[in-house]
Structure formats: structure tokens, C-alpha cells
Design a protein around this motif. Structure first.
Motif, mmCIF file in Angstrom:
data_model
loop_
_atom_site.group_PDB
_atom_site.id
_atom_site.type_symbol
_atom_site.label_atom_id
_atom_site.label_comp_id
_atom_site.label_asym_id
_atom_site.label_seq_id
_atom_site.Cartn_x
_atom_site.Cartn_y
_atom_site.Cartn_z
ATOM 1 N N ALA A 106 35.396 43.030 31.726
ATOM 2 C CA ALA A 106 34.370 43.351 32.875
ATOM 3 C C ALA A 106 34.933 43.287 34.242
ATOM 4 O O ALA A 106 34.925 44.114 35.050
ATOM 5 C CB ALA A 106 33.043 42.216 32.884
ATOM 6 N N LEU A 107 35.875 42.228 34.561
ATOM 7 C CA LEU A 107 36.570 41.868 35.690
ATOM 8 C C LEU A 107 37.675 43.071 35.891
ATOM 9 O O LEU A 107 37.842 43.866 36.833
ATOM 10 C CB LEU A 107 37.594 40.667 35.755
ATOM 11 N N GLU A 108 38.340 43.324 34.658
ATOM 12 C CA GLU A 108 39.277 44.603 34.760
ATOM 13 C C GLU A 108 38.590 45.886 35.159
ATOM 14 O O GLU A 108 39.299 46.405 35.971
ATOM 15 C CB GLU A 108 39.892 44.866 33.408
ATOM 16 N N ALA A 109 37.326 46.249 34.797
ATOM 17 C CA ALA A 109 36.552 47.385 35.061
ATOM 18 C C ALA A 109 36.380 47.351 36.592
ATOM 19 O O ALA A 109 36.614 48.345 37.130
ATOM 20 C CB ALA A 109 35.512 47.746 34.220
ATOM 21 N N ILE A 110 35.925 46.166 37.058
ATOM 22 C CA ILE A 110 35.533 46.294 38.592
ATOM 23 C C ILE A 110 36.892 46.447 39.285
ATOM 24 O O ILE A 110 36.723 47.214 40.344
ATOM 25 C CB ILE A 110 34.940 44.677 38.860
ATOM 26 N N ILE A 111 37.926 45.551 38.981
ATOM 27 C CA ILE A 111 39.100 45.597 39.870
ATOM 28 C C ILE A 111 39.716 47.077 39.750
ATOM 29 O O ILE A 111 40.205 47.525 40.915
ATOM 30 C CB ILE A 111 39.962 44.548 39.344
ATOM 31 N N LYS A 112 39.721 47.673 38.521
ATOM 32 C CA LYS A 112 40.190 48.859 38.672
ATOM 33 C C LYS A 112 39.700 49.964 39.142
ATOM 34 O O LYS A 112 40.111 51.005 39.833
ATOM 35 C CB LYS A 112 40.217 49.427 36.866
ATOM 36 N N ALA A 113 38.039 49.919 39.316
ATOM 37 C CA ALA A 113 37.365 50.874 40.113
ATOM 38 C C ALA A 113 37.708 50.717 41.583
ATOM 39 O O ALA A 113 37.774 51.613 42.055
ATOM 40 C CB ALA A 113 35.871 50.778 39.599
ATOM 41 N N ILE A 118 40.106 52.694 46.733
ATOM 42 C CA ILE A 118 40.829 52.088 48.031
ATOM 43 C C ILE A 118 42.263 52.859 48.031
ATOM 44 O O ILE A 118 42.656 53.369 49.059
ATOM 45 C CB ILE A 118 41.055 50.752 47.925
ATOM 46 N N ARG A 119 42.768 53.116 46.812
ATOM 47 C CA ARG A 119 44.229 53.793 46.914
ATOM 48 C C ARG A 119 43.845 55.213 47.050
ATOM 49 O O ARG A 119 44.950 55.721 47.954
ATOM 50 C CB ARG A 119 44.914 53.740 45.354
ATOM 51 N N LYS A 120 42.847 55.882 46.648
ATOM 52 C CA LYS A 120 42.590 57.191 47.081
ATOM 53 C C LYS A 120 42.344 57.278 48.571
ATOM 54 O O LYS A 120 42.822 58.199 49.235
ATOM 55 C CB LYS A 120 41.309 57.668 46.397
ATOM 56 N N ILE A 121 41.618 56.346 49.201
ATOM 57 C CA ILE A 121 41.121 56.416 50.622
ATOM 58 C C ILE A 121 42.538 56.374 51.447
ATOM 59 O O ILE A 121 42.917 56.989 52.584
ATOM 60 C CB ILE A 121 40.533 55.275 51.146
ATOM 61 N N ARG A 122 43.552 55.375 51.057
ATOM 62 C CA ARG A 122 45.011 55.114 51.722
ATOM 63 C C ARG A 122 45.856 56.015 51.479
ATOM 64 O O ARG A 122 46.566 56.561 52.233
ATOM 65 C CB ARG A 122 45.293 53.621 51.196
#
Length: 123
Positions: A106-113, A118-122
Motif C-alpha cells: 500500500a505504501l509503495e502504491a502511494i509513494i509511486k503515484a 511530482i516528477r511529471k510536474i518537474r
């Protein structure tokens, strides 16, 4: 023959790993049979490694845990790639004894999303 555009593949130095295992065994004053028992690997596997065969991943993992050696110290490739941030985070979540397997996923899914957004915005 290697083309100039080919990337050198990493190689595991099994001979150097076995030599380091032998030094650990010797320092602990035990036999190879005892190493096999303590590490939970077949003695025949250690014999094959002494003859130049490389261990499988489960054997490598067991011997690293037994000896305290780090497998990546025996992998050669130049230059070494920096691990992806998400792969490091995922490994940390999976290794955390305070998280269930489901919690880590669950944490992986949250962090990946969040990371991808954020990476797309940057970028």
C-alpha cells in the motif's frame, strides 16, 4: 567481440566471493561442513563453488547473511549505475519489520503515484 556501443554487463566474481567466505570460515575456526549447516546450504554447493561454480541467488543470499559479506562488493561493472529512487524505497518498505506485506504494498502504491505525479510536474 564486443561492439563499441555494447554496455559491459556486470559480472559476479565467484572466486573472490569464495575466497572471502574461506577467510570468514577460517577466522571462525570451523569446517566447510559447519558453514553449510550454519548457513543452511548444501555442502555440495560449497564444493562446487570451490571448483569455480557460481552460487544461485538463494545460496548467495544465505551465505551473505551467514558471513556478513555484501554481494554487491563482488559485482564488477564500470561505471556502476545509481539505483532508482523508487527501487530503493520499495526495498526499504519490504524490509521493514514494522510493516505487513500488504502495508508495504500500500505504501509503495502511494509513494509511486505521488512520485510519478511530482516528477511529471518537474520534468
Amino acid at each position: 567481440m564486443q561492439d563499441s556501443n555494447d554496455i559491459a554487463l556486470p559480472k559476479f566474481d565467484g572466486e573472490r566471493f569464495f575466497s572471502a567466505l574461506d577467510a570468514t570460515r577460517s577466522a571462525r575456526g570451523i569446517t566447510w561442513k559447519k558453514v553449510a549447516e550454519q548457513a543452511g546450504v548444501p555442502a555440495s554447493t560449497l564444493t562446487r563453488m570451490s571448483q569455480g561454480r557460481k552460487p544461485d541467488v538463494d545460496t548467495l543470499s544465505a551465505l551473505c547473511a551467514w558471513s556478513g559479506l555484501k554481494a554487491d562488493a563482488f559485482i564488477s561493472s564500470q561505471p556502476r549505475q545509481k539505483p532508482e529512487t523508487l527501487s530503493e524505497v520499495t526495498a526499504l518498505f519490504r524490509a521493514d519489520p514494522n510493516l505487513s506485506k500488504e502495508g508495504a504494498i500500500a505504501l509503495e502504491a502511494i509513494i509511486k503515484a505521488a512520485y510519478e505525479q511530482i516528477r511529471k510536474i518537474r520534468g
